[in-house]
Design an enzyme around this catalytic site. Sequence first.
Site, PDB file in Angstrom:
ATOM      1  N   ASP A 137       0.663  -1.464  -0.080  1.00  0.00           N
ATOM      2  CA  ASP A 137      -0.010   0.020   0.058  1.00  0.00           C
ATOM      3  C   ASP A 137       0.853   1.508  -0.133  1.00  0.00           C
ATOM      4  O   ASP A 137       2.252   1.345   0.374  1.00  0.00           O
ATOM      5  CB  ASP A 137      -1.058   0.477   1.174  1.00  0.00           C
ATOM      6  CG  ASP A 137      -1.868   0.679   1.573  1.00  0.00           C
ATOM      7  OD1 ASP A 137      -3.362   0.869   1.028  1.00  0.00           O
ATOM      8  OD2 ASP A 137      -1.655   2.056   0.675  1.00  0.00           O
ATOM      9  N   ILE A 138       0.676   1.950  -0.742  1.00  0.00           N
ATOM     10  CA  ILE A 138       1.441   3.225  -0.924  1.00  0.00           C
ATOM     11  C   ILE A 138       1.331   4.730   0.598  1.00  0.00           C
ATOM     12  O   ILE A 138       2.075   4.770   0.710  1.00  0.00           O
ATOM     13  CB  ILE A 138       1.251   4.070  -2.326  1.00  0.00           C
ATOM     14  CG1 ILE A 138       2.443   5.265  -2.852  1.00  0.00           C
ATOM     15  CG2 ILE A 138      -0.419   5.023  -1.385  1.00  0.00           C
ATOM     16  CD1 ILE A 138       1.559   5.690  -3.917  1.00  0.00           C
ATOM     17  N   ASN A 180     -13.206  -3.254   2.624  1.00  0.00           N
ATOM     18  CA  ASN A 180     -13.643  -2.185   2.781  1.00  0.00           C
ATOM     19  C   ASN A 180     -14.404  -2.089   1.594  1.00  0.00           C
ATOM     20  O   ASN A 180     -14.456  -2.229   0.539  1.00  0.00           O
ATOM     21  CB  ASN A 180     -12.773  -0.544   3.050  1.00  0.00           C
ATOM     22  CG  ASN A 180     -12.046  -0.535   3.475  1.00  0.00           C
ATOM     23  OD1 ASN A 180     -12.644  -0.997   4.847  1.00  0.00           O
ATOM     24  ND2 ASN A 180     -10.643   0.000   3.810  1.00  0.00           N
ATOM     25  N   GLY A 183     -15.439   2.801   3.527  1.00  0.00           N
ATOM     26  CA  GLY A 183     -13.993   3.801   3.656  1.00  0.00           C
ATOM     27  C   GLY A 183     -13.470   2.862   1.960  1.00  0.00           C
ATOM     28  O   GLY A 183     -12.333   3.507   2.564  1.00  0.00           O
ATOM     29  N   GLN A 184     -14.212   2.265   1.268  1.00  0.00           N
ATOM     30  CA  GLN A 184     -13.821   1.904  -0.076  1.00  0.00           C
ATOM     31  C   GLN A 184     -13.425   3.101  -0.452  1.00  0.00           C
ATOM     32  O   GLN A 184     -14.208   4.032  -0.999  1.00  0.00           O
ATOM     33  CB  GLN A 184     -14.668   1.355  -0.606  1.00  0.00           C
ATOM     34  CG  GLN A 184     -13.776   0.615  -1.780  1.00  0.00           C
ATOM     35  CD  GLN A 184     -14.164  -0.574  -2.312  1.00  0.00           C
ATOM     36  OE1 GLN A 184     -15.506  -1.009  -2.261  1.00  0.00           O
ATOM     37  NE2 GLN A 184     -14.178  -1.444  -3.642  1.00  0.00           N
ATOM     38  N   HIS A 201      -9.983  -5.415  -3.156  1.00  0.00           N
ATOM     39  CA  HIS A 201      -8.584  -5.576  -2.450  1.00  0.00           C
ATOM     40  C   HIS A 201      -9.619  -5.876  -1.257  1.00  0.00           C
ATOM     41  O   HIS A 201     -10.144  -5.535  -0.833  1.00  0.00           O
ATOM     42  CB  HIS A 201      -7.808  -4.272  -3.165  1.00  0.00           C
ATOM     43  CG  HIS A 201      -8.252  -3.034  -2.589  1.00  0.00           C
ATOM     44  ND1 HIS A 201      -9.564  -2.385  -3.431  1.00  0.00           N
ATOM     45  CD2 HIS A 201      -8.522  -2.228  -1.405  1.00  0.00           C
ATOM     46  CE1 HIS A 201     -10.117  -1.528  -2.711  1.00  0.00           C
ATOM     47  NE2 HIS A 201      -9.260  -1.274  -1.552  1.00  0.00           N
ATOM     48  N   HIS A 210      -6.904  -5.624   2.118  1.00  0.00           N
ATOM     49  CA  HIS A 210      -5.882  -5.118   3.151  1.00  0.00           C
ATOM     50  C   HIS A 210      -4.934  -6.578   4.099  1.00  0.00           C
ATOM     51  O   HIS A 210      -5.478  -7.118   4.986  1.00  0.00           O
ATOM     52  CB  HIS A 210      -5.874  -4.419   3.854  1.00  0.00           C
ATOM     53  CG  HIS A 210      -6.419  -3.041   3.740  1.00  0.00           C
ATOM     54  ND1 HIS A 210      -6.158  -1.970   3.084  1.00  0.00           N
ATOM     55  CD2 HIS A 210      -7.520  -2.605   2.485  1.00  0.00           C
ATOM     56  CE1 HIS A 210      -7.186  -1.143   2.236  1.00  0.00           C
ATOM     57  NE2 HIS A 210      -7.937  -1.363   2.085  1.00  0.00           N
TER      58      HIS A 210
END
Length: 114
Positions: free
Chosen positions: A30-31, A87, A93-94, A100, A102
């Site tokens: 994740d960035i 999410n 909270g998507q 995807h 997490h």
Amino acid sequence: MSDCLFCKIVAGEIPAKVVAESDTSLAFYDIAPEAPVHVLVVPKRHFDGVNDVADADRGVFDDLMALAREVATAEGVRDTGYRLVFNVGEQGGQTVSHLHVHVLGGRQMRWPSG
Ligand code: AMP
């Protein structure tokens, strides 16, 4: 989908730090990590999110989980514990409309997550 961020990462058009890969799924860091280990596992095929996977395609979840578990092992959190999060939608909270999960670990997780 041509304007989807994660589709572009899957296609190699946007760089990402890839952790692991299977025939159907890709895992990359994740960035904006929320934990020492924060990896996203995405299907290579586009689905907007959890609600958009048809019954006939439910195997996509098996594939994501299998790669997520591989990531947990590779990142050294399989035995210490980790959290898998989908999410879903706005209130979930998507923020990226490409399915995807997490993989979060490397610190004590809090619950409820907020
Ligand atoms: P979500 O909020 O569940 O939709 O998760 C989307 C995640 O994508 C967030 O944790 C972002 O930090 C992450 N993200 C956004 N852009 C990138 C990118 N270019 N490379 C890696 N992760 C990204």
